[in-house]
Scaffold this motif. Structure first.
Motif, PDB file in Angstrom:
ATOM      1  N   VAL A  47       0.865  -1.184   0.000  1.00 47.68           N
ATOM      2  CA  VAL A  47       0.000   0.000   0.000  1.00 47.68           C
ATOM      3  C   VAL A  47       0.896   1.227   0.000  1.00 47.68           C
ATOM      4  N   VAL A  48       0.780   2.036  -1.055  1.00 52.80           N
ATOM      5  CA  VAL A  48       1.563   3.260  -1.168  1.00 52.80           C
ATOM      6  C   VAL A  48       0.742   4.398  -0.570  1.00 52.80           C
ATOM      7  N   PHE A  49       1.331   5.066   0.424  1.00 47.21           N
ATOM      8  CA  PHE A  49       0.645   6.171   1.088  1.00 47.21           C
ATOM      9  C   PHE A  49       0.924   7.498   0.407  1.00 47.21           C
ATOM     10  N   SER A  50       2.151   7.676  -0.088  1.00 48.21           N
ATOM     11  CA  SER A  50       2.450   8.944  -0.746  1.00 48.21           C
ATOM     12  C   SER A  50       3.709   8.840  -1.594  1.00 48.21           C
ATOM     13  N   VAL A  51       3.750   9.688  -2.600  1.00 53.76           N
ATOM     14  CA  VAL A  51       4.975   9.972  -3.349  1.00 53.76           C
ATOM     15  C   VAL A  51       5.273  11.408  -2.965  1.00 53.76           C
TER      16      VAL A  51
END
Length: 64
Positions: A47-51
């Protein structure tokens, strides 16, 4: 965008490559620094929360 695609491909191959930011949340750097990807691994999912652009306030990357 191609650097982000490469990073995501790397995550699919080995999601545990990057170091921990805090608890189970990891942080990896794109080759086009100063971009960071903040993510967590849940069993078989990433799960990617932010770039995150590193020139921003670092407290923002922890607000999920």
């Amino acid at each position: 965008m191609s650097d982000l695609d490469e990073f995501f491909s790397m995550l699919l191959r080995n999601p545990n490559t990057c170091g921990f930011l805090e608890d189970n949340i990891r942080q990896g750097r794109l080759s086009t620094f100063p971009y960071l990807v903040v993510y967590e691994v849940f069993h078989e999912k990433v799960v990617v929360f932010s770039v995150f652009h590193a020139s921003q306030n670092p407290d923002k990357k922890r607000k999920m």
